[in-house]
Each structure stands twice: as structure tokens, then as C-alpha cells.
Design an enzyme around this catalytic site. Structure first.
Site, PDB file in Angstrom:
ATOM      1  N   SER A 241      14.648   9.642   4.653  1.00 35.94           N
ATOM      2  CA  SER A 241      13.765  10.165   3.601  1.00 35.94           C
ATOM      3  C   SER A 241      12.390  10.434   4.230  1.00 35.94           C
ATOM      4  O   SER A 241      12.181  10.116   5.405  1.00 35.94           O
ATOM      5  CB  SER A 241      13.618   9.117   2.499  1.00 35.94           C
ATOM      6  OG  SER A 241      12.934   7.987   3.029  1.00 35.94           O
TER       7      SER A 241
ATOM      8  N   ASP B 182      16.491  13.674   4.348  1.00 36.55           N
ATOM      9  CA  ASP B 182      16.799  13.395   2.952  1.00 36.55           C
ATOM     10  C   ASP B 182      15.572  13.780   2.100  1.00 36.55           C
ATOM     11  O   ASP B 182      14.503  14.069   2.653  1.00 36.55           O
ATOM     12  CB  ASP B 182      17.131  11.897   2.839  1.00 36.55           C
ATOM     13  CG  ASP B 182      18.041  11.584   1.668  1.00 36.55           C
ATOM     14  OD1 ASP B 182      18.396  12.500   0.924  1.00 36.55           O
ATOM     15  OD2 ASP B 182      18.399  10.397   1.503  1.00 36.55           O
ATOM     16  N   HIS B 183      15.722  13.763   0.800  1.00 35.28           N
ATOM     17  CA  HIS B 183      14.689  14.182  -0.157  1.00 35.28           C
ATOM     18  C   HIS B 183      13.333  14.572   0.443  1.00 35.28           C
ATOM     19  O   HIS B 183      12.529  13.728   0.802  1.00 35.28           O
ATOM     20  CB  HIS B 183      14.496  13.094  -1.206  1.00 35.28           C
ATOM     21  CG  HIS B 183      15.769  12.810  -1.907  1.00 35.28           C
ATOM     22  ND1 HIS B 183      16.198  13.544  -2.983  1.00 35.28           N
ATOM     23  CD2 HIS B 183      16.751  11.919  -1.636  1.00 35.28           C
ATOM     24  CE1 HIS B 183      17.386  13.097  -3.352  1.00 35.28           C
ATOM     25  NE2 HIS B 183      17.748  12.119  -2.564  1.00 35.28           N
TER      26      HIS B 183
ATOM     27  N   GLY C  14      25.106   6.874  -4.062  1.00 29.65           N
ATOM     28  CA  GLY C  14      26.465   6.331  -3.968  1.00 29.65           C
ATOM     29  C   GLY C  14      26.525   4.813  -4.130  1.00 29.65           C
ATOM     30  O   GLY C  14      27.542   4.272  -4.551  1.00 29.65           O
TER      31      GLY C  14
ATOM     32  N   ASN D  13      22.450   4.263   0.536  1.00 27.43           N
ATOM     33  CA  ASN D  13      21.223   3.715   1.077  1.00 27.43           C
ATOM     34  C   ASN D  13      20.969   2.305   0.545  1.00 27.43           C
ATOM     35  O   ASN D  13      20.909   1.349   1.303  1.00 27.43           O
ATOM     36  CB  ASN D  13      20.033   4.640   0.749  1.00 27.43           C
ATOM     37  CG  ASN D  13      18.772   4.273   1.521  1.00 27.43           C
ATOM     38  OD1 ASN D  13      18.764   3.314   2.287  1.00 27.43           O
ATOM     39  ND2 ASN D  13      17.706   5.016   1.328  1.00 27.43           N
ATOM     40  N   THR D  14      20.867   2.177  -0.780  1.00 24.79           N
ATOM     41  CA  THR D  14      20.470   0.891  -1.362  1.00 24.79           C
ATOM     42  C   THR D  14      21.321  -0.273  -0.862  1.00 24.79           C
ATOM     43  O   THR D  14      20.796  -1.327  -0.497  1.00 24.79           O
ATOM     44  CB  THR D  14      20.557   0.961  -2.904  1.00 24.79           C
ATOM     45  OG1 THR D  14      19.875   2.130  -3.337  1.00 24.79           O
ATOM     46  CG2 THR D  14      19.905  -0.258  -3.534  1.00 24.79           C
TER      47      THR D  14
ATOM     48  N   GLY E 132      19.556   4.295  -6.320  1.00 21.15           N
ATOM     49  CA  GLY E 132      19.408   2.859  -6.524  1.00 21.15           C
ATOM     50  C   GLY E 132      20.691   2.291  -7.086  1.00 21.15           C
ATOM     51  O   GLY E 132      21.698   2.992  -7.228  1.00 21.15           O
TER      52      GLY E 132
HETATM   53 ZN   LIG Z   1      19.346  10.976  -2.741  1.00 21.61          ZN
END
Ligand SMILES: [Zn+2]
Length: 284
Positions: free
Chosen positions: A48, A80-81, A217, A239-240, A186
């Protein structure tokens, strides 16, 4: 070696998805790469804006490129974003393989306008670079959630509409689309995340004409992954769950070795917690 675009097409044909794992440090890179190698699968490393500022934009590009070239392994790098054209330009110039321009919180018209600018710039510098955009709001933070973020689309009219997806892709020329189909960035602290709308995924994939990317995801139930992938999802972002695992692994490593001061020793222990081949991370 095949291009990322070719690997994505191959994944779609096989009805599987490519894993996209966000990293904040070198431990994350080695963990995701190690797991991918064990399974002999292509892998996408994601950073990110915050993650890439911490690691270094040009530096992470050099690291991933060096692994790919040294091992001749399909490991790719995605920005990413990314919330502005300037920051998209930065990663195009740094040699990333893919970028996500995230204009989900802009108006539809403004989102299209900047997305188009990003596609034109990326393709002019590297025709193989993939550009992804997001349509529909799914929250922004990869963190543990007490409640769903305000304004997040989880059902019905709030989800990405197939007609808009089609219009967006045609107007911008993007390669990949990240829709809002019940997914959330999240992960809920307690219980499961909302379920994915599988028929909507199928409709969007057909209308958009490009592979879909499932963001958020972490926390998604296994059956939804399988059904989503069979209906148009070609890349899955995690990610989270990795952030949770690394934090827990690090705490444990420090507790178990209170006198250890060599970072490469206790971080190696923490890194093991990121091994996605070990099974569900929630079981830690
Ligand atoms: Zn995302």
C-alpha cells in the site's frame, strides 16, 4: 517467463486465483515467497502507500526484481491502493508490475477521468504493466474491526453494478477490476466477515470483460473463496490476517527469548508465523 497478465489468464482458465500478499518488511517478502515456492505457484507481493513508504518505493521494486531474476520465479509486485495520479506515476517509473488506482470514494466521472490518465501513463512507459481500479466502497484499513466501517457496501444496491463495471472498463481500458461484492477490508474481531454475493461476481465478470480482484480476503469464509474464484475472481488479497500473525509471532518470539537482541534471530522466529502453508492463521 510469462507475464503477470498471462499468469492471470492461466489462473482463470484453471479456475484458481493468484494470491496477493501485502508486506511491510523483508520478513513478509520471504514468507510469501517461501510459501509460494513450496506450492510452486506464482505470487503477487502488494504494498500500500504506507507499506511502500516504509520499505522504500524503488527499493521494494529492486528486491522483487532481484528475486525474480535470480530464481527465475514468477513473483510480481503490485502497488496496492494508490490514491492519486502522482503516486501511480511514481510506481510506474519505479518499475512495478501492477498498480491499483483507488478512486472508489470519488464520483464515478472523476474516478474514470483519473483512471484513464493512469492507464495511459502506465502503458506508455510499460505496455505490460497492469492497471486495476476499484468500484464500490469496501473500507480502507487492513485491521481488526469491532464493527463494519461506515458506508461499506455489503449487499443489494450498494454493491458494484455490472452495467457500471462495463462502462468503467470500456471508458478507461483498465486490466483488472476490484468490485464491492460483500467483501470488506480488514477482518471482524468476532465472527465472520459478511458473505460474498456470488451471482453478482459472475454478472460483473461477464459485463466487465476483465478478471476481478477480491480485496479484503482476510476473514472471508473458505466456501466463498472457492465459489468466488469459480465465478470470476482471479486474484485474492490477504493482508490483515498476515498482520495479526506477524504481531502474534513477534510477541511470542520476544517472550520466549527475552535476552535475544539479534533482530535476525527473533525476527526469523516471528517470520515463521507468516508461513501460509502452515494452515489457517486464525488457529494461532
Ligand atoms: Zn484492498
Amino acid at each position: 517467463m510469462k507475464s503477470l497478465k498471462e499468469y492471470i489468464a492461466e489462473a482463470e482458465a484453471k479456475k484458481v486465483a493468484i494470491g496477493h500478499f501485502n508486506i511491510s518488511n523483508l520478513e513478509g517478502v520471504w514468507a510469501a515467497y517461501g510459501a509460494a515456492k513450496k506450492l510452486n505457484l506464482p505470487v503477487i507481493i502488494g504494498v500500500s502507500e504506507g507499506e511502500r513508504d516504509f520499505v522504500g518505493v524503488k527499493q521494494i521494486a529492486a528486491i522483487i526484481k532481484s528475486i525474480r531474476e535470480e530464481d527465475e520465479y514468477p513473483i510480481f509486485l503490485n502497488a496496492d491502493h494508490t490514491y492519486s495520479f502522482e503516486r501511480v506515476k511514481e510506481v510506474v517509473d519505479a518499475g512495478f508490475d501492477a498498480v491499483i488506482f483507488d478512486g472508489a470514494q470519488l464520483s464515478f466521472e472523476e474516478n474514470i477521468k483519473i483512471a484513464k490518465q493512469c492507464v495511459e501513463y502506465a502503458k506508455s512507459k510499460n505496455p505490460e504493466m497492469l492497471v486495476e481500479c476499484e468500484l464500490g466502497y469496501i473500507g480502507t484499513s487492513s485491521k481488526l474491526l469491532d464493527a463494519l466501517p461506515e458506508g461499506v457496501a455489503t449487499s443489494g444496491d450498494a454493491l458494484t453494478h455490472p452495467d457500471m463495471a462495463k462502462q468503467f472498463v470500456e471508458a478507461t481500458g483498465i486490466d483488472l477490476l476490484a468490485p464491492a461484492v460483500g467483501n470488506v477490508h480488514g477482518m471482524m474481531k468476532v465472527g465472520n466477515d459478511p458473505r460474498l454475493d456470488i451471482p453478482r461476481i459472475k454478472q460483473i465478470r461477464e459485463a466487465a470483460g476483465v478478471p476481478l480482484v477480491l480485496h479484503g480476503g482476510s476473514g472471508t469464509v473458505d466456501q466463498d473463496f472457492v465459489d468466488g474464484i469459480h465465478n470470476g475472481i482471479a486474484i485474492v488479497h490477504i493482508n490483515t490476517e498476515l498482520r495479526v500473525a506477524f504481531r502474534k509471532g513477534l510477541e511470542l518470539a520476544l517472550q520466549e527469548h527475552p535476552d535475544e537482541i539479534a533482530p535476525y534471530k527473533y525476527l526469523k522466529e516471528a517470520m515463521k508465523s507468516l508461513d501460509i502453508c502452515r494452515g489457517p492463521i486464525k488457529a494461532l
